[in-house]
Design an enzyme around this catalytic site. Structure first.
Site, mmCIF file in Angstrom:
data_model
loop_
_atom_site.group_PDB
_atom_site.id
_atom_site.type_symbol
_atom_site.label_atom_id
_atom_site.label_comp_id
_atom_site.label_asym_id
_atom_site.label_seq_id
_atom_site.Cartn_x
_atom_site.Cartn_y
_atom_site.Cartn_z
ATOM 1 N N ASN A 61 68.751 50.638 -13.287
ATOM 2 C CA ASN A 61 69.018 50.447 -11.977
ATOM 3 C C ASN A 61 69.044 51.553 -11.216
ATOM 4 O O ASN A 61 69.544 51.643 -9.938
ATOM 5 C CB ASN A 61 70.330 49.731 -11.565
ATOM 6 C CG ASN A 61 70.580 49.311 -10.251
ATOM 7 O OD1 ASN A 61 69.763 49.121 -9.652
ATOM 8 N ND2 ASN A 61 71.777 49.415 -9.913
ATOM 9 N N GLU B 214 60.639 43.115 -0.400
ATOM 10 C CA GLU B 214 60.423 44.386 0.314
ATOM 11 C C GLU B 214 58.880 44.723 0.441
ATOM 12 O O GLU B 214 58.141 44.271 -0.704
ATOM 13 C CB GLU B 214 60.893 45.424 -0.519
ATOM 14 C CG GLU B 214 60.665 46.612 0.018
ATOM 15 C CD GLU B 214 59.506 47.462 -0.664
ATOM 16 O OE1 GLU B 214 58.801 48.504 0.283
ATOM 17 O OE2 GLU B 214 58.935 47.094 -1.618
ATOM 18 N N HIS C 92 66.343 51.588 4.466
ATOM 19 C CA HIS C 92 67.086 52.492 3.843
ATOM 20 C C HIS C 92 66.903 53.795 4.301
ATOM 21 O O HIS C 92 67.272 54.885 4.087
ATOM 22 C CB HIS C 92 66.342 52.934 2.323
ATOM 23 C CG HIS C 92 66.554 51.806 1.558
ATOM 24 N ND1 HIS C 92 65.754 50.466 1.443
ATOM 25 C CD2 HIS C 92 67.546 51.456 0.508
ATOM 26 C CE1 HIS C 92 66.239 49.478 0.425
ATOM 27 N NE2 HIS C 92 67.347 50.416 -0.040
ATOM 28 N N CYS D 128 65.677 44.406 3.262
ATOM 29 C CA CYS D 128 67.066 44.346 2.422
ATOM 30 C C CYS D 128 68.130 44.228 3.443
ATOM 31 O O CYS D 128 67.969 44.242 4.653
ATOM 32 C CB CYS D 128 67.055 45.746 1.838
ATOM 33 S SG CYS D 128 67.899 45.449 0.015
#
Length: 765
Positions: A120, A672, A701, A733
């Site tokens: 992750n 995305e 982001h 997102c």
């Protein structure tokens, strides 16, 4: 004097015990900290990390693993690989440019970000092709000198290897891969020569790509590459480091022209050990044995690890053996000592970065004649592991029985998608190209402050819930004003998309300071799945149903899917991960039914981490994908045909798993696509996808507000290959980390772009 086995570490968490690193970066970005003060704080953190490793007795301490943002980005800027849009003119890359590549600016879109193998952690994707690489700054050399001069540590520089670096990059044709790698070899040679001149003895070169599926032809490129690197700096002892799985073509890899080979004996499914026993190990090389799990937080049974090392020691003499974690400790929290509130049985079974270093040192001492020490530690560690395994939390009769009865639990929707879509279209009456968001809205400082006050008891539950309802009210009104078609309640009550669910389910525990880096300064505190997962009552119903009561527009229920909860948690290691996934799915199935019973008929079950859990070896993919699809369907297929199931995924290459995505049988999937500049759409050019889909049309982001033409370009590009009747428009997102003003401005642009495209399509008809 007896020749000793050495201890080593591959990498240490950057963030500091109290996330000092994160706080310093964010103060700098907010203009509250000057550049010099930032660098001073960062250096203090780095030196403290090195000192800890020295104090614990690690022989080979890594330098160069530390970063201001991301180690792959560090490698890019070390070679002057700055995309043209950032107006870099050569030489050492300025700090402002470094951060601009990662975060974007008003004028330039940030570089793409994606998962680091099957973890992750996110890295910044290098962009090749804009300029020729050159060694503009030898960062490993700087950090090596700093450690020696300020702490007296002769460290082990850590470098991302050339083959892996190019593999992780974009901007070249696959057919030119070998030529691109060869372009970097002289730069790596120069880097190593400078380290040699400064007195470096050991250098760790990370090539985790060797743990993926590689061909024998590709291993030939490794031989050519490392022959040149070894000849460039003959007095340096190069350790070629692999991790996350077994190596492909073991015999070829251990014969590479380097001094040491680092192998993972934790995540290799026993294959590295089997290869070692079958083929042996070269007598002229050092084996760096990764025996402590660097990716999970469980205390090692030192008896089992001692047995493993004894087997390994049959093939290497003490002077040719290094004991170390199986991967960098970047993926685990810093120390257990900050968790005194945990139940003692669980606490005693935990091991974070500092404790894992102690395990490495204990095992090393055991091999070096410290039998008394190791026997005492074996007894303590084994007792701790056994006590947790025997606890009530790991032996829930109801959950175990439900798992046994899975064959009789339906995991398919009642009707096919085409039939469901007709019923859903009639029920929701949505326009062409419906607009929505992914789920979360800005978690402002005030939202976090109110939650903290509530957790501290300074705010009653009633007062806190009233505050959350006020936030929901505000954002329902904003969504009405924006003209969105499907609303969300905003998730203001949620700390984290996994943590929140774990707090409501049995079998989970939470740490106070168990933070790990996800990307940039973004740190997450993964839940600890220590026991059987138990549904304890409604999780999301109250807030979602309240939001739905405020509007006639449909409000989505928002859940995190079983595979994402699994992949973003520290998962118990005494049973199969797939069994744990099914336990989570059964709990979510009850929550999905509860939402539907309370009038919520669009339910989004997010699986952003589905692809990141893919095994590194392609031959293992299908088993994982089958298990992931089954868990998702187990969680979502209890609903009526009129109820619309959504899911969301982010930052992944979907071409190779498009079949699994379709097999999820979600009515709508959002993916995305903005940072990859529409490249993801090519996955749907070669594969027909006949369900609802939303390809995120702008990047959340980055703080910049997108321009209308950017969004219409992304939408138009998608509609070349996707049916407008199935296409949804959304950000890529959740909007949790964004500011309120920029969120509203960006969504205004998105809604307007949708309207313009909708009008063009209707006119064309």
């Amino acid at each position: 004097m007896m020749t000793k086995v050495r201890s080593s570490n591959l990498g240490y968490p950057r963030i500091g015990e109290s996330r000092e690193w994160k706080k310093a970066l964010e103060q700098y970005w907010a203009g509250k900290l000057k550049k010099e003060a930032l660098l001073d704080k960062i250096n203090d953190i780095h030196l403290a990390n090195l000192s800890k490793q020295k104090e614990r007795g690690i022989d080979l301490i890594p330098v160069g693993d530390f970063s201001l943002y991301d180690h792959v980005l560090d490698t890019s800027v070390m070679f002057g690989l700055v995309p043209q849009r950032f107006q870099y003119s050569g030489g050492s890359v300025p700090l402002e440019t470094y951060f601009a590549i990662a975060r974007g600016t008003d004028e330039a879109v940030a570089a793409e970000m994606t998962k680091w193998f099957n973890t992750n952690y996110h890295y910044i994707v290098p962009e090749l092709g804009d300029r020729d690489p050159a060694l503009v700054e030898n960062r490993p050399l700087q950090l090596f000198k700093q450690a020696r001069e300020q702490l007296g540590i002769v460290g082990k520089p850590v470098i991302l290897g050339p083959v892996t670096f190019v593999t992780l990059s974009k901007g070249y044709e696959p057919s030119t891969f070998a030529d691109v790698v060869k372009q970097f070899i002289p730069l790596y040679c120069e880097l190593l020569r400078e380290l040699q001149q400064e007195g470096a003895e050991w250098v760790q070169i990370d090539e985790p790509v060797l743990s993926t599926t590689v061909t024998r032809e590709q291993t030939a490129l490794f031989h050519e590459t490392y022959q040149q690197l070894t000849e460039a700096a003959p007095t340096i002892k190069l350790i070629l480091q692999t991790y996350f799985d077994s190596v492909s073509h073991y015999e070829d890899i251990v014969s590479l022209p380097v001094k040491g080979i680092g192998l993972d004996f934790v995540h290799d499914d026993g294959q590295n050990l089997a290869s070692l026993k079958q083929f042996g190990f070269p007598e002229d090389k050092v084996l760096a044995a990764g025996v402590i799990d660097g990716r999970n937080i469980w205390r090692a049974d030192l008896g089992d690890k001692s047995t493993l090392l004894a087997e390994i020691s049959e093939f290497v003499t003490p002077e040719r053996l290094i004991v170390q974690p199986a991967s960098s400790l970047l993926h685990v929290p810093v120390t257990v000592k900050n968790e005194p509130a945990l139940d003692p049985v669980l606490l005693n079974a935990l091991s974070f970065a500092d404790e894992k270093l102690e395990e490495v040192v204990i095992l090393t001492k055991g091999l070096n004649g410290g039998e008394t020490v190791i026997q005492e530690k074996i007894t303590v560690s084994r007792r701790a592991v056994q006590q947790l395994n025997q606890s009530a939390g790991r032996n829930n009769t109801e959950v175990r029985e439900a798992i046994k009865q899975l064959d009789s639990t339906r995991a398919e929707r009642q009707a096919e998608f085409s039939q469901r879509k007709k019923l859903q279209d009639e029920a929701f009456q949505l326009p062409l190209l419906p607009t929505t968001t992914i789920g979360s809205f800005p978690q402002t400082a005030e939202v976090r402050k109110q939650r903290l006050k509530w957790r501290k008891g300074e705010l009653s539950t009633t007062e806190y819930e009233q505050y959350i309802r006020a936030e929901i009210n505000k954002w329902i009104d904003i969504q009405e004003e924006l003209g969105l078609d499907v609303f969300v309640h905003g998730e203001f009550e949620r700390t984290d998309m996994v943590e929140y669910f774990g707090e409501k389910l049995g079998g989970f525990q939470f740490t106070k300071s168990g933070w790990v880096q996800s990307y940039g300064s973004r740190c997450v505190k993964p839940p600890v799945i220590y026991g059987d997962v138990v549904y304890q009552g409604p999780i999301t119903v109250k807030e979602t149903a309240y939001a739905q009561s405020l509007t006639t527009k449909p409000v989505k229920g928002m859940l995190t899917g079983p595979i994402t909860i699994l992949n973003w948690s520290f998962v118990r290691d005494d049973i199969s991960r797939y069994e744990t996934a099914n336990q989570i799915a059964l709990a979510l199935r009850k929550e999905v039914s509860a939402l539907e019973e309370n009038g919520i008929h669009i339910i989004q079950v997010d699986e952003p981490a589905l692809r990141e859990g893919l095994p590194l070896k392609r031959e293992k993919w299908q088993n994982y994908l089958d298990a992931a699809v089954y868990a998702f369907k187990l969680a979502t297929t209890s609903v009526k045909n009129q109820t619309q199931i959504h899911t969301h995924m982010c930052y992944s290459d979907f071409k190779s798993i498009i079949g699994a995505i379709e097999a999820l049988d979600a009515d709508v999937i959002s993916i995305e696509t903005s940072r990859s500049h529409g490249q993801l759409i090519s996955a749907f050019e070669d594969n027909t996808y006949n369900k609802g889909i939303g390809l995120g049309v702008y990047d959340i982001h980055s703080p910049r507000v997108p321009k209308p033409e950017e969004l219409t370009r992304n939408i138009d590009r998608a509609l070349r290959v996707l049916d407008p009747e199935l296409f949804w428009i959304n950000p890529d997102c959740g909007l949790k980390t964004r500011g309120t003003a920029e969120t509203v401005a960006a969504l205004q642009v998105m809604v307007e772009a949708a309207k313009q495209t909708r009008e063009k399509l209707l006119l064309a008809k």
